[in-house]
Write a protein that holds these residues in place. Structure first.
Motif, short mmCIF file in Angstrom:
data_model
loop_
_atom_site.label_atom_id
_atom_site.label_comp_id
_atom_site.label_asym_id
_atom_site.label_seq_id
_atom_site.Cartn_x
_atom_site.Cartn_y
_atom_site.Cartn_z
N ILE A 541 -18.31 -5.70 17.69
CA ILE A 541 -17.62 -5.22 16.49
C ILE A 541 -18.52 -4.29 15.71
CG2 ILE A 541 -18.36 -7.23 15.12
CD1 ILE A 541 -15.64 -7.10 13.67
N ASN A 542 -17.90 -3.25 15.13
CA ASN A 542 -18.59 -2.43 14.14
C ASN A 542 -17.59 -2.12 13.03
OD1 ASN A 542 -16.96 -0.24 15.05
ND2 ASN A 542 -18.50 0.36 16.56
N ARG A 543 -17.91 -1.20 12.18
CA ARG A 543 -17.09 -0.97 10.99
C ARG A 543 -15.67 -0.50 11.31
NH1 ARG A 543 -18.56 -1.46 6.14
NH2 ARG A 543 -17.35 -0.56 4.45
N SER A 544 -15.48 0.09 12.47
CA SER A 544 -14.17 0.66 12.79
C SER A 544 -13.48 0.00 13.97
CB SER A 544 -14.32 2.16 13.08
OG SER A 544 -15.18 2.36 14.19
N THR A 545 -14.21 -0.79 14.78
CA THR A 545 -13.64 -1.28 16.04
C THR A 545 -13.93 -2.76 16.26
OG1 THR A 545 -14.04 0.90 17.02
CG2 THR A 545 -13.56 -0.90 18.54
N ARG A 546 -12.91 -3.51 16.61
CA ARG A 546 -13.06 -4.88 17.07
C ARG A 546 -12.95 -4.92 18.58
NH1 ARG A 546 -8.21 -7.36 13.82
NH2 ARG A 546 -7.45 -5.28 14.34
N LYS A 547 -13.52 -5.93 19.18
CA LYS A 547 -13.49 -6.09 20.65
C LYS A 547 -13.99 -4.83 21.35
CE LYS A 547 -9.19 -7.80 20.82
NZ LYS A 547 -7.99 -8.57 21.15
N LYS A 548 -15.03 -4.26 20.81
CA LYS A 548 -15.54 -2.97 21.29
C LYS A 548 -15.84 -3.00 22.79
CE LYS A 548 -19.57 0.07 20.79
NZ LYS A 548 -18.82 1.28 21.19
N ILE A 549 -16.58 -3.99 23.26
CA ILE A 549 -16.98 -3.99 24.67
C ILE A 549 -15.79 -4.22 25.59
CG2 ILE A 549 -17.59 -6.46 24.80
CD1 ILE A 549 -20.00 -5.53 26.56
N LEU A 550 -14.78 -4.94 25.13
CA LEU A 550 -13.57 -5.10 25.95
C LEU A 550 -12.86 -3.77 26.12
CD1 LEU A 550 -11.63 -8.37 25.00
CD2 LEU A 550 -12.97 -7.88 27.03
N ILE A 551 -12.70 -3.05 25.02
CA ILE A 551 -12.02 -1.76 25.07
C ILE A 551 -12.80 -0.77 25.93
CG2 ILE A 551 -11.33 0.22 23.66
CD1 ILE A 551 -10.78 -1.80 21.38
N ASP A 552 -14.12 -0.76 25.76
CA ASP A 552 -14.95 0.19 26.51
C ASP A 552 -15.04 -0.16 27.99
OD1 ASP A 552 -15.35 1.54 24.18
OD2 ASP A 552 -17.37 0.79 23.82
N THR A 553 -14.95 -1.45 28.31
CA THR A 553 -15.05 -1.89 29.71
C THR A 553 -13.74 -1.72 30.46
OG1 THR A 553 -16.75 -3.51 29.10
CG2 THR A 553 -15.63 -3.83 31.22
N PHE A 554 -12.63 -2.04 29.82
CA PHE A 554 -11.34 -2.07 30.52
C PHE A 554 -10.37 -1.00 30.04
CE2 PHE A 554 -13.09 -6.40 30.59
CZ PHE A 554 -13.10 -6.62 31.96
N GLY A 555 -10.82 -0.14 29.14
CA GLY A 555 -9.92 0.87 28.57
C GLY A 555 -9.29 1.78 29.61
N HIS A 556 -10.03 2.04 30.71
CA HIS A 556 -9.48 2.94 31.74
C HIS A 556 -8.29 2.34 32.47
CE1 HIS A 556 -12.10 0.24 34.01
NE2 HIS A 556 -11.46 0.60 35.11
N LEU A 557 -8.12 1.01 32.36
CA LEU A 557 -6.98 0.35 33.00
C LEU A 557 -5.73 0.38 32.12
CD1 LEU A 557 -8.73 -2.88 34.38
CD2 LEU A 557 -8.19 -0.78 35.65
N LEU A 558 -5.90 0.72 30.84
CA LEU A 558 -4.83 0.56 29.87
C LEU A 558 -4.27 1.91 29.42
CD1 LEU A 558 -6.55 -2.11 27.58
CD2 LEU A 558 -5.33 -2.46 29.73
N PRO A 559 -2.99 1.97 29.09
CA PRO A 559 -2.43 3.18 28.49
C PRO A 559 -3.15 3.51 27.19
CG PRO A 559 -0.68 1.68 29.16
CD PRO A 559 -1.97 0.92 29.27
N GLN A 560 -3.32 4.78 26.90
CA GLN A 560 -4.09 5.21 25.73
C GLN A 560 -3.51 4.65 24.43
OE1 GLN A 560 -6.96 6.84 26.00
NE2 GLN A 560 -7.26 6.65 23.79
#
Length: 642
Positions: A541-560
């Motif tokens: 988590i940072n000031r703008s994003t929760r679950k940061k590492i999940l999004i960065d790790t699996f984001g390519h599998l998900l619709p934008q």
């Protein structure tokens, strides 16, 4: 999935209740509609109801006794790595007569005794009786996915998957006033306590042994591997390495949960967590089925367009169940009937319908539960981050709190809900870490809860006194993982111990079992959990994003469009219901003046004032409190007046 119950009698008085196991397992029929069985020997009776998932043949029926006749098991759960353990046992000379995981668990206990639990990757509650030693071993899974409750006195110890089964053994029904006080604040009763005195929940990662006619205290075999002073090790020193490791662990966690001899699919809400699980599963199962629930009367909460988008990208056979507010309301009584103790998370109604509809297609569903608690996914986690790292906006909210507090607050509109959230943030931001956590975890504060309860002086003294059974001591235990100098990982760990097991997992377990549906949770693979708690807060988590590492790790599998969108969750229109359809129940039944007075549990004046607030222009969170009391009253009438 199954239901279990049993009794170990310590004397002749206890033996009189051995036959009650038959009655106990009948109450667990929905957990296991496929078969029933009871084993009895000497001072022990064990019961089992079966929902057949792996090896549906009679060879895996329970209670199961080994070929020697010495050991007997009743088991509820899934042992995902049972095939590899089976091979190890076969290499050691063990012969098997079934293809399922139950016999593997039994043989593993025979070989390794109590240490067998350390070898099991899965979720479970089980009991094994040793006829030769006349001993009993009972254990629950590491994270509390499957429930197990027990009662003990000088005559016996009784255990069961649900409280309603324990009650069949004629245990005393006495309200635990500390639990009631806590329930009014949290909307659930935290483990190891229940709403009844002397009935306990066996905590996650714990086992219990009866040996030599002595009931030994519960023993902990697992705790989440979290060291606050060392959240980064050599393996995760850089972010890319952490992402690679997380992907592998999650991929493995999903893969081992796809083993089933009955139809299997996934829940797909349209959120990030279930989308990750569905995407990973779809890579391994051709034509995977996925299921969503749509809220056609509540478009703000409807996420089916995102679910459909993910289903299209992942290539699943997707089904959407369109649900109206009328559908939700019509299932309200079914939900109330199934809970074995008061539980007031109203989103359980939607989960019930999702499980009910999904069961018409499959018998096993994978879900995304657990990711929010592990990777910092809730709104309160962002609020916590900002309270600990305040900027201009946070300072402004704190300074404007006297004005914000005067704006009407409720969950019934966007403006009033924003006012409610800002008010809660501004007051919490001024507190220390532990007090802030408790304030943000509770619906009402201690003063309000105290006002609602009508107690004898002795009960109040017990609740407030500084002894091991007091509310003060319990609260200290619930919050002992939050350190003064700690970080948000402390908060996440506390969520795992308090919110996840007592609210989220209980809700899913009860609502899925009410519909004989098994739900598996890859994010709660203990290898994933332990790894996640080795990661630093900045990875999550940072000031703008929760679950940061999940999004960065699996984001390519998900619709934008799924990424970085606001978390919505779901809330039933409880305020509307309470003011309309449920109003007669409030005024003339469960919260009626006469019933409150005759029952003698709640303060009549406080209930009158609460109802007045509910129907006012500034209801605040009164709907949640009224619902919590309705749930308690419904349960009380069912178990104390019948």
């Amino acid at each position: 999935m199954c239901g279990i119950a049993g009794i170990f009698a310590l004397n002749d008085q206890g033996k009189k209740l051995l036959s009650k196991t038959n009655d106990a397992i009948q109450t667990l029929n929905k957990r296991g509609p496929d078969a029933h069985g009871v084993y009895q020997h000497g001072c022990v009776s064990l019961g089992h109801t079966r929902l057949s998932i792996i090896d549906t043949s009679e060879a895996s029926a329970q209670p199961m006794t080994d070929v020697s006749g010495r050991y007997t098991i009743v088991y509820n759960g899934e042992f995902y790595n049972y095939k590899s353990v089976r091979k190890e046992l076969q290499a050691d000379g063990v012969k098997f007569s079934s293809e399922g995981d139950t016999e593997v668990l039994l043989q593993l206990y025979i070989k390794q005794g109590e240490r067998c639990v350390e070898k099991v990757n899965g979720f479970f509650a089980f009991a094994i009786y040793d006829k030769e030693e006349q001993s009993l071993f009972v254990a629950r899974d590491r994270l509390g996915i499957k429930p197990l409750l027990y009662f003990q006195d000088e005559d016996k110890i009784i255990f069961a998957s649900e409280l309603k089964a324990l009650i069949q053994y004629e245990i005393p029904r006495e309200i635990d006033h500390v639990s009631l006080f806590t329930y009014l604040q949290l909307n659930y009763v935290p483990a190891p306590y229940t709403m009844l005195n002397n009935v306990k929940k066996l905590e996650p990662g714990c086992s219990l042994t009866v040996s030599n006619q002595e009931i030994l205290p519960p023993k902990r075999y697992y705790e989440i591997a979290y060291n606050p002073s060392k959240t980064v090790d050599v393996e995760v020193d850089n972010y890319q390495s952490a992402k690679d490791t997380l992907y592998k662990k999650m991929d493995q966690a999903v893969e081992i949960r796809l083993v089933s001899d009955v139809p299997l699919g996934t829940f797909l809400s349209g959120g990030i967590d279930s989308s990750i699980i569905t995407s990973l599963a779809a890579q391994k199962v051709s034509g995977l089925s996925s299921f969503s629930i749509g809220f056609k009367d509540e478009p703000f909460f409807d996420e089916t367009e995102f679910a459909r988008s993910l289903a299209k990208k992942a290539g699943t056979k997707h089904t959407v169940f369109e649900v109206s507010n009328k559908d939700l309301f019509e299932n309200l009584e079914n939900v109330l009937d199934y809970f074995d103790e008061p539980f007031a998370d109203s989103s359980a109604i939607a989960v019930y319908i999702l499980c009910q509809q999904t069961k018409g297609h499959i018998s096993v569903a994978l879900s995304g539960d657990g990711a929010d608690e592990i990777f910092s996914g809730y709104n309160k986690h962002m609020a916590e981050y900002r309270a600990r790292n305040p900027g201009f906006k946070e300072q402004l909210v704190k300074s404007l709190s006297p004005i914000i507090d005067k704006i009407p607050q409720s969950r019934n509109s966007s403006i009033s809900n924003l006012s409610r959230q800002l008010s809660k943030f501004s007051s919490g931001a001024k507190l220390g870490n532990k007090l802030r956590y408790w304030q943000w975890a509770t619906i009402i504060d201690e003063e309000e809860a105290n006002y609602l309860i009508k107690e004898k002086k002795s009960n109040r003294l017990q609740r407030l006194s500084d002894d091991g059974f007091s509310y003060k001591k319990r609260k200290e235990c619930f919050l002992n993982t939050i350190q003064k100098t700690g970080d948000i990982n402390d908060v996440l760990l506390t969520d795992m111990n308090l919110v996840l097991q007592n609210d989220m997992l209980k809700k899913v377990d009860c609502m899925s079992m009410a519909n004989s549906l098994e739900v598996r949770t890859p994010f709660l693979d203990h290898d994933v959990v332990d790894y996640a708690f080795s990661l630093p807060v900045d990875f999550k988590i940072n000031r703008s994003t929760r679950k940061k590492i999940l999004i960065d790790t699996f984001g390519h599998l998900l619709p934008q469009e799924l990424l970085n969108r606001p978390k919505k969750g779901f809330e039933v229109p409880m305020l509307k219901w309470l003011r309309t359809d449920l109003k007669p129940m409030i005024e003339h039944d469960l919260l009626g003046d006469n019933f409150i007075e005759q029952q003698g549990i709640f303060n009549g004046e406080a209930i009158v004032n609460l109802k007045a607030k509910l129907f006012s222009n500034n209801p605040g969170d009164s709907a949640a409190t009224v619902w919590a009391i309705i749930v308690f009253q419904y349960w009380w009438k069912k178990h104390f007046l019948n």
